[in-house]
Write a protein that holds these residues in place. Structure first.
Motif, short mmCIF file in Angstrom:
data_model
loop_
_atom_site.label_atom_id
_atom_site.label_comp_id
_atom_site.label_asym_id
_atom_site.label_seq_id
_atom_site.Cartn_x
_atom_site.Cartn_y
_atom_site.Cartn_z
N TYR A 5 0.84 -1.19 0.00
CA TYR A 5 0.00 0.00 0.00
C TYR A 5 0.88 1.25 0.00
O TYR A 5 1.93 1.27 0.63
CB TYR A 5 -0.87 0.05 1.25
CG TYR A 5 -1.82 -1.10 1.39
CD1 TYR A 5 -3.02 -1.11 0.71
CD2 TYR A 5 -1.51 -2.18 2.20
CE1 TYR A 5 -3.90 -2.17 0.83
CE2 TYR A 5 -2.38 -3.24 2.34
CZ TYR A 5 -3.57 -3.23 1.66
OH TYR A 5 -4.44 -4.28 1.78
N ASN A 6 0.41 2.29 -0.66
CA ASN A 6 1.06 3.60 -0.67
C ASN A 6 -0.03 4.64 -0.50
O ASN A 6 -1.00 4.66 -1.26
CB ASN A 6 1.79 3.84 -2.00
CG ASN A 6 3.01 2.98 -2.12
OD1 ASN A 6 4.03 3.26 -1.52
ND2 ASN A 6 2.90 1.92 -2.91
N THR A 7 0.13 5.50 0.50
CA THR A 7 -0.86 6.53 0.78
C THR A 7 -0.16 7.83 1.13
O THR A 7 0.79 7.82 1.92
CB THR A 7 -1.77 6.12 1.96
OG1 THR A 7 -2.38 4.86 1.66
CG2 THR A 7 -2.85 7.15 2.23
N ASP A 8 -0.64 8.94 0.58
CA ASP A 8 -0.17 10.26 0.96
C ASP A 8 -1.18 10.88 1.90
O ASP A 8 -2.39 10.85 1.64
CB ASP A 8 -0.01 11.17 -0.26
CG ASP A 8 1.17 10.77 -1.13
OD1 ASP A 8 2.13 10.17 -0.60
OD2 ASP A 8 1.14 11.06 -2.33
N VAL A 9 -0.68 11.43 3.03
CA VAL A 9 -1.54 12.06 4.03
C VAL A 9 -1.01 13.46 4.27
O VAL A 9 0.15 13.63 4.66
CB VAL A 9 -1.53 11.26 5.35
CG1 VAL A 9 -2.39 11.95 6.39
CG2 VAL A 9 -1.99 9.84 5.13
N LYS A 10 -1.87 14.45 4.05
CA LYS A 10 -1.46 15.83 4.28
C LYS A 10 -1.78 16.20 5.72
O LYS A 10 -2.89 15.94 6.21
CB LYS A 10 -2.16 16.78 3.32
CG LYS A 10 -1.64 18.19 3.44
CD LYS A 10 -2.16 19.09 2.34
CE LYS A 10 -1.50 20.46 2.52
NZ LYS A 10 -1.88 21.41 1.51
N VAL A 15 3.30 16.73 3.54
CA VAL A 15 2.66 15.54 2.97
C VAL A 15 3.50 14.35 3.39
O VAL A 15 4.69 14.25 3.07
CB VAL A 15 2.57 15.61 1.43
CG1 VAL A 15 2.00 14.31 0.88
CG2 VAL A 15 1.71 16.79 1.00
N PHE A 16 2.87 13.47 4.15
CA PHE A 16 3.53 12.25 4.62
C PHE A 16 3.16 11.12 3.67
O PHE A 16 1.99 10.95 3.33
CB PHE A 16 3.04 11.89 6.02
CG PHE A 16 3.43 12.89 7.07
CD1 PHE A 16 4.55 12.69 7.85
CD2 PHE A 16 2.68 14.04 7.27
CE1 PHE A 16 4.91 13.61 8.83
CE2 PHE A 16 3.02 14.97 8.24
CZ PHE A 16 4.14 14.75 9.01
N HIS A 17 4.15 10.38 3.23
CA HIS A 17 3.92 9.22 2.37
C HIS A 17 4.13 7.97 3.20
O HIS A 17 5.19 7.80 3.82
CB HIS A 17 4.88 9.22 1.18
CG HIS A 17 4.67 8.06 0.28
ND1 HIS A 17 3.62 8.00 -0.61
CD2 HIS A 17 5.35 6.89 0.14
CE1 HIS A 17 3.67 6.84 -1.26
NE2 HIS A 17 4.71 6.16 -0.81
N ILE A 18 3.12 7.12 3.23
CA ILE A 18 3.20 5.87 3.98
C ILE A 18 3.25 4.72 2.99
O ILE A 18 2.40 4.62 2.10
CB ILE A 18 1.98 5.70 4.91
CG1 ILE A 18 1.86 6.91 5.83
CG2 ILE A 18 2.09 4.40 5.71
CD1 ILE A 18 0.53 7.01 6.51
N GLN A 19 4.25 3.88 3.16
CA GLN A 19 4.45 2.73 2.27
C GLN A 19 4.51 1.47 3.14
O GLN A 19 5.32 1.39 4.05
CB GLN A 19 5.75 2.90 1.50
CG GLN A 19 6.05 1.77 0.55
CD GLN A 19 7.36 2.00 -0.17
OE1 GLN A 19 8.37 2.32 0.45
NE2 GLN A 19 7.34 1.87 -1.48
N THR A 20 3.63 0.52 2.85
CA THR A 20 3.57 -0.73 3.60
C THR A 20 3.74 -1.87 2.63
O THR A 20 3.11 -1.90 1.58
CB THR A 20 2.23 -0.86 4.36
OG1 THR A 20 2.10 0.24 5.26
CG2 THR A 20 2.15 -2.17 5.13
N GLU A 21 4.62 -2.83 3.00
CA GLU A 21 4.87 -3.97 2.12
C GLU A 21 5.11 -5.24 2.90
O GLU A 21 5.52 -5.22 4.05
CB GLU A 21 6.04 -3.68 1.20
CG GLU A 21 7.35 -3.44 1.90
CD GLU A 21 8.48 -3.05 0.95
OE1 GLU A 21 8.29 -3.11 -0.27
OE2 GLU A 21 9.54 -2.69 1.45
N ASP A 22 4.84 -6.34 2.22
CA ASP A 22 5.11 -7.69 2.71
C ASP A 22 6.53 -8.03 2.27
O ASP A 22 6.86 -7.93 1.09
CB ASP A 22 4.09 -8.65 2.10
CG ASP A 22 4.40 -10.12 2.34
OD1 ASP A 22 5.18 -10.43 3.26
OD2 ASP A 22 3.84 -10.95 1.61
#
Length: 77
Positions: A5-10, A15-22
């Motif tokens: 998953y990749n999500t940008d949160v302002k 702007v914070f980018h969150i990257q989650t991976e297996d």
């Protein structure tokens, strides 16, 4: 390995980018990074080795990934 998953949160002016991976079967871990401007501010890792010792359950791993990703989004918001 499951697609992440990749999500940008302002938040404020950032702007914070969150990257989650297996990380896969050889390293059964879910890893999330929080970035600002390309710099990693923090990392969260959760092992799921115990959950796959009797065989991999992709749905269970996917749910763990979603939970971890959503918690980080909520923490930033």
């Amino acid at each position: 390995m499951i697609t992440g998953y990749n999500t940008d949160v302002k938040h404020g002016t950032h702007v914070f980018h969150i990257q989650t991976e297996d990380k896969g079967d050889t390293n059964p871990c879910i890893e999330s990074h929080v970035y600002v401007g390309g710099e990693i501010l923090g990392t969260t890792r959760t092992s799921y080795a115990a959950a796959v010792k009797d065989g991999r359950d992709d749905q269970a791993v996917q749910e763990l990934m979603e939970q971890q990703h959503r918690k980080l989004i909520a923490a930033i918001q």
